[in-house]
Structure formats: C-alpha cells, structure tokens
Write an enzyme that holds these catalytic residues in place. Structure first.
Site, PDB file in Angstrom:
ATOM      1  N   LYS A  24       0.860  -1.192   0.000  1.00 33.96           N
ATOM      2  CA  LYS A  24       0.000   0.000   0.000  1.00 33.96           C
ATOM      3  C   LYS A  24       0.892   1.238   0.000  1.00 33.96           C
ATOM      4  O   LYS A  24       1.865   1.293   0.749  1.00 33.96           O
ATOM      5  CB  LYS A  24      -0.853  -0.026   1.281  1.00 33.96           C
ATOM      6  CG  LYS A  24      -1.557   1.270   1.595  1.00 33.96           C
ATOM      7  CD  LYS A  24      -1.546   1.562   3.108  1.00 33.96           C
ATOM      8  CE  LYS A  24      -0.186   1.985   3.604  1.00 33.96           C
ATOM      9  NZ  LYS A  24      -0.156   2.626   4.926  1.00 33.96           N
ATOM     10  N   SER A  45      -1.095  -5.082   7.517  1.00 34.24           N
ATOM     11  CA  SER A  45      -2.506  -4.855   7.171  1.00 34.24           C
ATOM     12  C   SER A  45      -2.850  -5.529   5.850  1.00 34.24           C
ATOM     13  O   SER A  45      -3.925  -6.109   5.696  1.00 34.24           O
ATOM     14  CB  SER A  45      -2.795  -3.359   7.024  1.00 34.24           C
ATOM     15  OG  SER A  45      -2.357  -2.674   8.151  1.00 34.24           O
ATOM     16  N   ASP A  69      -5.474   0.352   8.654  1.00 34.89           N
ATOM     17  CA  ASP A  69      -5.213   0.228   7.211  1.00 34.89           C
ATOM     18  C   ASP A  69      -5.824  -1.025   6.597  1.00 34.89           C
ATOM     19  O   ASP A  69      -5.742  -1.210   5.380  1.00 34.89           O
ATOM     20  CB  ASP A  69      -3.696   0.164   6.957  1.00 34.89           C
ATOM     21  CG  ASP A  69      -3.074   1.541   6.930  1.00 34.89           C
ATOM     22  OD1 ASP A  69      -3.816   2.525   6.744  1.00 34.89           O
ATOM     23  OD2 ASP A  69      -1.846   1.621   7.098  1.00 34.89           O
TER      24      ASP A  69
HETATM   25  O1  C5P Z   1      -4.630   0.624  13.691  1.00 35.96           O
HETATM   26  P1  C5P Z   1      -3.146   0.487  13.739  1.00 35.96           P
HETATM   27  O2  C5P Z   1      -2.715  -0.646  14.622  1.00 35.96           O
HETATM   28  O3  C5P Z   1      -2.504   0.446  12.412  1.00 35.96           O
HETATM   29  O4  C5P Z   1      -2.636   1.830  14.406  1.00 35.96           O
HETATM   30  C1  C5P Z   1      -1.468   1.885  15.178  1.00 35.96           C
HETATM   31  C2  C5P Z   1      -1.483   3.160  16.005  1.00 35.96           C
HETATM   32  O5  C5P Z   1      -1.350   4.302  15.152  1.00 35.96           O
HETATM   33  C3  C5P Z   1      -2.768   3.424  16.767  1.00 35.96           C
HETATM   34  O6  C5P Z   1      -2.753   2.774  18.015  1.00 35.96           O
HETATM   35  C4  C5P Z   1      -2.739   4.943  16.936  1.00 35.96           C
HETATM   36  O7  C5P Z   1      -1.877   5.310  17.986  1.00 35.96           O
HETATM   37  C5  C5P Z   1      -2.094   5.404  15.644  1.00 35.96           C
HETATM   38  N1  C5P Z   1      -3.100   5.818  14.643  1.00 35.96           N
HETATM   39  C6  C5P Z   1      -3.766   7.016  14.807  1.00 35.96           C
HETATM   40  N2  C5P Z   1      -4.709   7.403  13.885  1.00 35.96           N
HETATM   41  C7  C5P Z   1      -4.970   6.634  12.805  1.00 35.96           C
HETATM   42  C8  C5P Z   1      -4.282   5.408  12.592  1.00 35.96           C
HETATM   43  C9  C5P Z   1      -3.341   5.031  13.548  1.00 35.96           C
HETATM   44  O8  C5P Z   1      -3.539   7.745  15.776  1.00 35.96           O
HETATM   45  N3  C5P Z   1      -5.904   7.048  11.932  1.00 35.96           N
END
Ligand code: C5P
Length: 289
Positions: free
Chosen positions: A12, A106, A139
């Site tokens: 991605k 992801s 993602d």
């Molecule tokens: O969802 P994922 O595990 O990929 O996200 C990792 C961290 O990135 C989240 O715990 C958050 O701290 C941050 N994040 C965020 N806003 C988003 C995506 C991710 O703050 N839209």
C-alpha cells in the site's frame, strides 16, 4: 472442497497523508490517496483442521509465527465471525519489509480475509470484510480490495477511485522499523482533513505528480525525528534522474518515488542501489486496479 488458494497482498502506498485531530477513540482523523503496487507479499492457504502458519521469504525471519501475528489474528477472527470450525495451513512469503508504512501487516491481514473466504467458500462481500478487518488495524479496510482509493476517518471510510495512470514506482526502505503509534504521538503541525477527493481520473503521471505536489505527508516530520535516515532517503530519491516526486508512505520508514514509467524507475533504482547497498529497493508499478 476447493483446492489450495493463493493470494497476493500488494504493498500500500499513501500518495499523500493528511492528519486532522485526535478523535475520542484515540485515533486521528485522516485523509489519504491510497494506491497499491503489483509487488507484495504472497500467501497460500490449504485445508487443515487447525491453524498453522509458516513464514519464509526475505523478511519472514523478522516476524513471529505466534498467535500475535496479524495473519493468525485475522484467520481466527474470520472463523469466529462466520462460525467456521475449520483451520487452515497458511504460508506467508514475506517480500515486504516489516513495520514500514506500506501496509505489510494490514495487507497480509486483508489478504487472509480474502483468501480464507475463498478456501472456505463463504460468501462475504467487501463491505462485511472491511467491517471485520477494521478491528485488526486502521489500514486493513483499504487493503481488502487493494484498489486505488480515497481513505478517510481513521481508515475505515474507503471510496474506490479510478485506477492511476501508468507510472514507475520506486520503494525504498532504509532498514529501520518505526512504530506507527510513536510517529502519530510526535505529530506537530499538520494539514488537517479539508480536502475533497479528486473529481476525475488523472490523465497521466504528470497530472498525478502536479496534484500530489499540493499535498504532503504529515507523518514525514515526526518519522524523521525518530529515524533521521528517512530524510537521507528522501534527499537521495529527490536527486535521482527523472524523479517526479519523492515522499514517505504511511508512518514510514518506506519512501516512494514516482517516475514516468517502470524503465525510469529501474534506472533510478540501479543508481540508488549502487550508492546504498544497505537499503531495500524495489522497482515496481501501480496495480491496474
Ligand atoms: O490501527 P493500527 O494498529 O494500524 O494503528 C497503530 C497506532 O497508530 C494506533 O494505536 C494509533 O496510535 C495510531 N493511529 C492514529 N490514527 C490513525 C491510525 C493510527 O492515531 N488514523
């Protein structure tokens, strides 16, 4: 019973990534134009009564095959949500660097949801798969169909856009892993989320590059503070012949370069590889979807 299933989990690329305010759920509001490359991880699935994961490929050794692996978490979640009692033998050929801003984990989780619905012959549409995938990572929804998309919310609102024009893409990772949460927590000035999705398809790569030059990656600054080598990568890519744009994807540290075609990306990749033997460098193109 269907035979073994094979799926690709394409990388991605966040062509731009604008960040807004932190929401009540702790995630930040985002806007991003997301594209996918032809290159990605490869995953095969076969019938088994339990879940078994094996890892290989250039980055396979950097991952654990334990229960915390997103591949196994995605598989168990799908079984739970659909009431399937089978397991699967899953083999992940890890071509993409780990924790690197191009959606590897992801993309793999989304590919597991796609692959297992085929193996188990269950009929779930993309909307339901995105809903299931959203709890695995912000993602994952955009990776379910892996088509050029406009992404909003924390990542859960995905709108399909027309495919991108022909372009060459260079992916470069300097070999450092950065934590997404840490990058988000280092956010300073940011663009906010006031953009509208592009109204029409980009006629050619020049038009795409012009559009992208008015956008940015709000996570580049905080990622560079954690991993200063990101700035070296961007400088080196900017200086490559015929580079139309160089930018970091996601929370980094992988950066991408945009070129008129694959040949130009390959020429640039060869030059860069000679100077930086320690970097992971991949010449590819956007997927045609
Ligand atoms: O969802 P994922 O595990 O990929 O996200 C990792 C961290 O990135 C989240 O715990 C958050 O701290 C941050 N994040 C965020 N806003 C988003 C995506 C991710 O703050 N839209």
């Amino acid at each position: 019973m269907s035979g073994p299933v094979f799926v690709v989990a394409p990388a991605k690329v966040n062509l731009f990534l604008h960040v807004g305010e932190k929401r009540d759920d702790g995630y930040h509001a985002l806007q991003s134009l997301v594209a996918f490359t032809k290159y990605g991880d490869e995953i095969s699935f076969d019938h088994n009564d339990r879940f078994l994961l094996s890892l290989n490929g250039p980055f396979g050794a950097q991952l654990s095959d334990g229960e915390e692996n997103l591949v196994l978490r995605a598989a168990r979640l799908l079984a739970e949500k659909t009431g399937v009692r089978d397991g699967a033998r899953i083999c992940l050929h890890k071509n993409l660097p780990v924790a690197s801003g191009i959606g590897g984990g992801s993309a793999d989780a989304a590919a597991v949801l796609r692959g297992l619905t085929r193996l188990w012959q269950i009929d779930l549409g993309p909307d339901r798969l995105r809903e299931i995938g959203a709890s695995l990572g912000a993602d994952v929804p955009v990776c379910i169909e892996s088509t050029t998309s406009w992404m909003e919310g924390r990542g859960e609102h995905v709108r399909r856009l027309p495919p991108l024009p022909e372009a060459g893409v260079l992916l470069v990772n300097p070999g450092v892993q950065v934590s997404t949460a840490q990058v988000f927590s280092g956010l300073g000035l940011r663009h906010g989320v006031g953009m509208s999705a592009p109204a029409a398809a980009f006629p050619d790569v020049g038009a795409l590059a012009r559009y992208l030059r008015d956008t940015t990656s709000d996570l580049e600054g905080p990622a560079q503070k954690i991993a200063p080598v990101v700035a070296d990568v961007l400088r080196a890519m900017d200086a490559l012949p015929d580079a139309l744009l160089a930018r970091m994807s996601g929370s980094g540290a992988t950066c991408f370069g945009l070129f008129a075609n694959k040949k130009a990306a390959c020429t640039a990749g060869t030059l860069l590889r000679a100077r930086h033997t320690e970097w992971w460098i991949c010449e590819t193109v956007f997927s045609a979807r």
